[in-house]
Design a protein around this motif. Structure first.
Motif, mmCIF file in Angstrom:
data_model
loop_
_atom_site.group_PDB
_atom_site.id
_atom_site.type_symbol
_atom_site.label_atom_id
_atom_site.label_comp_id
_atom_site.label_asym_id
_atom_site.label_seq_id
_atom_site.Cartn_x
_atom_site.Cartn_y
_atom_site.Cartn_z
ATOM 1 N N VAL A 82 26.884 33.721 43.839
ATOM 2 C CA VAL A 82 28.048 32.826 43.819
ATOM 3 C C VAL A 82 27.986 31.823 42.683
ATOM 4 N N GLY A 83 26.816 31.658 42.053
ATOM 5 C CA GLY A 83 26.694 30.712 40.960
ATOM 6 C C GLY A 83 25.251 30.331 40.745
ATOM 7 N N TYR A 84 24.980 29.758 39.586
ATOM 8 C CA TYR A 84 23.650 29.223 39.292
ATOM 9 C C TYR A 84 23.745 27.705 39.353
ATOM 10 N N SER A 138 32.580 37.201 43.066
ATOM 11 C CA SER A 138 32.492 35.810 43.524
ATOM 12 C C SER A 138 32.003 34.888 42.417
ATOM 13 N N PHE A 139 30.972 35.315 41.684
ATOM 14 C CA PHE A 139 30.414 34.476 40.621
ATOM 15 C C PHE A 139 31.458 34.175 39.560
ATOM 16 N N ALA A 140 32.142 35.196 39.063
ATOM 17 C CA ALA A 140 33.129 34.996 37.997
ATOM 18 C C ALA A 140 34.249 34.068 38.461
ATOM 19 N N LYS A 141 34.703 34.245 39.694
ATOM 20 C CA LYS A 141 35.788 33.408 40.200
ATOM 21 C C LYS A 141 35.335 31.966 40.390
ATOM 22 N N ASN A 142 34.121 31.769 40.866
ATOM 23 C CA ASN A 142 33.623 30.406 41.077
ATOM 24 C C ASN A 142 33.423 29.671 39.757
ATOM 25 N N VAL A 143 32.960 30.402 38.727
ATOM 26 C CA VAL A 143 32.786 29.783 37.406
ATOM 27 C C VAL A 143 34.140 29.366 36.837
ATOM 28 N N GLU A 144 35.119 30.247 36.960
ATOM 29 C CA GLU A 144 36.461 29.923 36.471
ATOM 30 C C GLU A 144 37.005 28.682 37.178
ATOM 31 N N ARG A 145 36.810 28.635 38.491
ATOM 32 C CA ARG A 145 37.281 27.484 39.272
ATOM 33 C C ARG A 145 36.513 26.211 38.887
ATOM 34 N N ASP A 189 33.524 28.569 46.586
ATOM 35 C CA ASP A 189 34.897 28.856 47.013
ATOM 36 C C ASP A 189 35.042 30.333 47.368
ATOM 37 N N ASN A 190 34.380 31.169 46.594
ATOM 38 C CA ASN A 190 34.445 32.619 46.799
ATOM 39 C C ASN A 190 33.050 33.120 47.153
ATOM 40 N N PHE A 191 32.971 34.047 48.089
ATOM 41 C CA PHE A 191 31.673 34.549 48.531
ATOM 42 C C PHE A 191 31.829 35.966 49.077
ATOM 43 N N GLY A 192 30.697 36.657 49.130
ATOM 44 C CA GLY A 192 30.670 37.965 49.779
ATOM 45 C C GLY A 192 31.368 39.068 49.022
ATOM 46 N N GLN A 193 31.689 38.832 47.733
ATOM 47 C CA GLN A 193 32.363 39.837 46.923
ATOM 48 C C GLN A 193 31.682 39.944 45.564
ATOM 49 N N ALA A 194 31.837 41.087 44.916
ATOM 50 C CA ALA A 194 31.177 41.323 43.638
ATOM 51 C C ALA A 194 31.651 40.359 42.557
#
Length: 891
Positions: free
Chosen positions: A497-499, A142-149, A135-140
């Motif tokens: 963006v995620g594992y 992105s990983f934290a936001k994608n995990v939350e989502r 959902d989130n990419f190209g930002q520092a």
């Protein structure tokens, strides 16, 4: 273990001061199994399995002798019962498997049996890796936001899986954010040689597994025989049922030479896929041998083994050698385990090059790796190999051949709110993703070095490219950090963006709205480039038509180029700070540079640290609270997890499957219909039957998640069956999507099937060649069954889907003598009758009778692809789960 030992071969061996019992193949050879030392290594694993489980019933002396007889015929029609050491699952396919186990406990209670009997009988590991979306990419962040989502979307599913880990014995869950199942298996779970304490002794035997993901085959790179099965088959294996199989043909693939400068392991595997698809290896084992193995790392071998589903084989096996031992040590396996692997493999003649000099194979082929060149595969099949220098010309050709837009190659349209146009061929997604390549430090660090060189030249990613980096394990982040390459990847938009399995499974997330709008309103052909293994139609993104597989460094290069129309071999990627053209050759790292950074950046301590608490998870996982209980407390308002209807009205005695009489045709499909076509994993359209179902339950479109994430709810999945946006039912003229004809009108397949069911009308489906290719997706069979389809008649079947259809009580029939629905002149208005099902025998030739609207009747011979007696027993019970449940209840 075995109660018999007809060949008196049980012995002991010592390794690192420990003593182990084992079934000695060399002794068995001396005691009557002449020549078995020349069996391919993969068949030696099967032979050991039969020796160890010989009981006179499920495994007989004749079964074991058939392994030796294979040496004469090099193929066999003999059925064996194989028992893998363990089962691995991911959450897309694992959730419905656990749902089925929970439903079986309920059903067992109704049948008067002890629900606690429903427990895995072998170790099962489920890795949650398929639910993170980009959902989130190209930002520092992105990983934290994608995990939350991810946790917001999947809380119900994760709560259910955590209950399963508590309720079932022998069942462990690896929490989200750890890595991709196959990489976690390779780096931690697999042991190469397994052990079990039984009756006061420790027995050593080959590590083997089946998994609910088709890319379970990756583990063959570590000499662990494993392949993908449907969730249905996996559940049976978990419950102690053997995997019924014919002794396979084994194709030897000799590798010689070494990769040339500039070629990667990805380029090698794409060439292997092309060669083996052309060879035809469906249902066969492939085994790699030859001097070329001396020049491959274990990660290179795992890359090749991973893509066995793409080349069609059951598995692509590599033997134990010194590289195997070095990898086990480097990834933190116990020293005693490594010593056991070496001692056991040498004792059994399974250690390369012991049997490399004179193996017996059904057939062979050869590749000189020095001839491998950089390549991509696309636009919709992994075997569609294209030399990199021809990729741009190839795209121009497919614009005409695939999309009928040969005169629109340069068509473009402005993107709202941006200062650029989007053009046919533009790369909308560039993703470093998937287990295939993110497990391999050489290509991951190669991508990082290329990014460093590009940044130094002042190159930037094109603004319309959605970039992402989804490593297969946290170790990848560690070695990118140690090499200092993460900042360079971040600078080009390849932020973490995620594992997990993201773009490759269809979890690429939405494109920026303005770009999506431009593509769809102007009917543009957008492209994606990903370092994955799957590029089927409609899989990667609903906005992207042409998808290309490539190595991670080439993914970065295409993000810089921004278009598949750029010839990376001759055209500049961009300009440097001084306005000079920069070409791919200017920034491509040398093999020596890659090897050096691998040597200095990838260390055993990384693996030991990351996997020390592999089952613990993060704070979000720890915060999920579940209540215990043998049976699950179903929430009837849940849109993620529901009790499936498979066991409703089930009795202890099975009903006869009965003949198919005057069935209507639900679909006429062409060649290479994939399980992704039949049961998509990606996004759910708002105006689809599944979308309407969710909206009726107050689920907003933004919370639809994906089909894959909702596989625990049969109501969603039934509605999603045959609902891929690119599937073409040839009953309709040129229409794409999940539609059929009912009373002469175009309607959604689900709605038509429900009407047919209410009218008591059976259904059949017709297909072409390679029906059911792709992922080991049990819902492609479950959905087919729940829609009321009694039989699927096709020109050929892919192995896993054929097995899954039987596992759900659906009859797979394969046309004989070159027949096809097209040759018969069918349009879908006909009715179909298939008699003799009650007296069915394995591989029997049956007659399909087709009545046309004008009363004309045509017949065609078709072979029942129920290949073994065990499969026939499952079919007669209405499915494998019904068979297992009745047996458990009866005992």
């Amino acid at each position: 273990m075995a109660s018999l030992d007809s060949f008196s071969c049980k012995r002991t061996l010592t390794a690192a001061g420990e003593t182990y019992a084992y079934y000695d193949l060399k002794v068995a050879e001396a005691n009557g199994l002449a020549g078995v030392s020349r069996l391919p290594g993969s068949l030696k694993v099967l032979l050991e399995n039969l020796l160890r489980f010989e009981d006179g019933k499920t495994v007989t002396k004749a079964d074991i002798e058939a392994m030796a007889e294979w040496l004469t015929t090099r193929k066999s029609t003999h059925e064996i019962a194989y028992r893998p050491a363990r089962v691995v699952m991911q959450d897309f396919t694992g959730v419905p498997a656990v749902v089925d186990l929970a439903a079986m406990r309920d059903a067992a209670t109704k049948l008067g049996a002890d629900p606690d009997r429903i427990n895995p009988q072998v170790p099962v590991d489920l890795v949650i890796d398929h639910s993170v979306m980009v959902d989130n990419f190209g930002q520092a962040d992105s990983f934290a936001k994608n995990v939350e989502r991810e946790y917001q979307r999947n809380g119900e599913r994760y709560k259910f899986l955590k209950w399963g880990a508590k309720a079932f014995d022998n069942f462990r869950v690896v929490p989200p954010g750890t890595g991709i199942i196959h990489q976690v298996n390779l780096e931690n779970l697999a042991q190469a040689v397994w052990t079990k304490d039984e009756n006061g002794e420790t027995i050593a035997y080959p590590d083997t597994c089946v998994g609910t993901d088709s890319h379970t085959t990756m583990i063959n790179g570590l000499a662990v025989l494993g392949w993908g099965v449907g969730g249905i088959e996996a559940e049976a294996a978990m419950l102690g049922q053997p995997v019924s199989m014919l002794i396979p043909e084994v194709i030897g693939f000799e590798l010689t030479g070494k990769l040339p400068e500039g070629a990667t392991a990805t380029d090698l595997v794409l060439k292997v896929v092309e060669m083996l698809r052309a060879k035809g290896v469906v249902g066969k084992f492939v085994e790699f041998y030859g001097t070329g193995l001396d020049h491959l790392s274990l990660e290179d071998e795992a890359t090749i083994a991973n893509m066995a589903p793409e080349y069609g084989a059951t598995c692509g096996f590599f033997p134990v050698d010194n590289e195997t031992l070095a990898y086990l040590t480097a990834t933190g396996r116990d020293d005693k385990r490594v010593a056991l692997v070496e001692a056991y493999s040498k004792a059994q003649g399974m250690f390369r090059p012991d049997y490399d000099a004179d193996p017996v194979f059904t057939d062979t082929l050869h590749l000189d790796m020095s001839e491998v060149v950089p390549a991509v595969s696309g636009p919709k099949r992994p075997q569609d190999w294209i030399e990199l220098s021809n990729a741009s010309a190839g795209f121009a050709r497919i614009m005409e051949s695939e999309y009928g837009k040969g005169d629109e190659l340069d068509k473009s349209a402005p993107v709202e709110g941006e200062d650029y146009d989007f053009t046919n061929g533009n790369v909308a997604i560039a993703a470093i993703t998937s287990c295939t390549n993110t497990s391999n430090p050489s290509v991951m660090l190669g991508a990082g070095l290329l990014a460093r060189n590009a940044v130094a030249k002042g190159l930037k990613t094109k603004p319309w490219v959605k970039t992402s980096l989804a490593p297969g394990s946290q170790v990848v982040t560690d070695y990118l950090l140690r090499a200092g390459l993460n900042d360079d990847l971040d600078a080009l938009g390849f932020d973490l963006v995620g594992y997990g399995c993201t773009t490759c499974i269809g979890n690429s997330g939405p494109l920026p709205p303005a770009i999506s709008k431009t593509i769809n309103e102007n009917d543009l052909v957008a492209t994606s480039v990903l370092s994955g293994n799957r590029n089927f139609e409609g899989r990667i993104s609903p906005d992207v038509r042409a998808n290309y597989l490539a190595s991670p460094p080439l993914v970065v290069a295409y993000a810089l180029a921004g278009s598949m129309k750029v010839n990376l071999a001759t055209d500049p990627l961009g300009q440097d700070q001084d306005g000079n053209d920069v070409y791919l050759k200017d920034i491509w790292p040398t093999s020596a540079e890659i090897a050096e950074v691998v040597r200095t950046s990838v260390t055993p301590d990384m693996f030991a640290k990351r996997y020390a608490n592999v089952f613990k998870g993060d704070d979000a996982w720890g915060g999920i609270e579940v209540s215990g209980g043998l049976t699950y407390a179903w929430d009837h308002t849940s849109t993620y997890v529901q009790n499936p209807p498979y066991f409703e009205g089930m009795t202890m005695e099975p009903e006869s499957p009965g003949d198919v009489v005057n069935a209507k045709i639900m679909g006429l499909f062409g060649d290479s219909i994939t399980t992704d076509h039949i049961s998509p994993a990606g996004s759910i359209k708002a105006d689809s039957p599944a979308g309407r179902y969710l909206q009726e339950r107050q689920v907003p479109v933004l919370e639809f998640n994906s089909y894959g994430s909702r596989r625990g709810n049969h109501e969603v999945m039934m509605r999603g069956t045959f609902a891929n946006i690119r599937i073409k039912n040839k009953m309709l003229d040129g229409v794409e999507g999940g539609y059929t004809l009912k009373d002469g009108k175009q309607v959604d397949i689900f709605d038509a099937c429900m009407e047919h069911q209410s009218e008591g009308t059976p259904l059949v489906v017709f297909g072409g060649k390679e029906y059911g290719t792709g992922s080991s997706r049990d819902w492609a069979a479950k959905g087919t069954r729940l829609l009321g389809v009694k039989a699927v008649i096709a020109e050929s079947f892919e192995r896993i889907h054929r097995s899954n259809l039987i596992g759900m009580g659906v009859l797979p029939l394969q046309f004989e003598d070159g027949a096809s629905w097209e040759a018969l002149g069918m349009t879908g208005d006909e009715t179909v009758t298939i008699l003799g099902i009650e007296a069915l025998e394995p591989r029997a030739v049956m007659t399909v009778s087709i009545t046309f609207p004008d009363g004309t009747v045509k017949t065609a011979p078709a072979r029942a692809r129920i290949d073994t007696e065990n499969e026939l027993e499952y079919f007669r019970h209405g499915g494998i789960l019904h068979y297992v449940l009745r047996n458990l209840a009866a005992s």
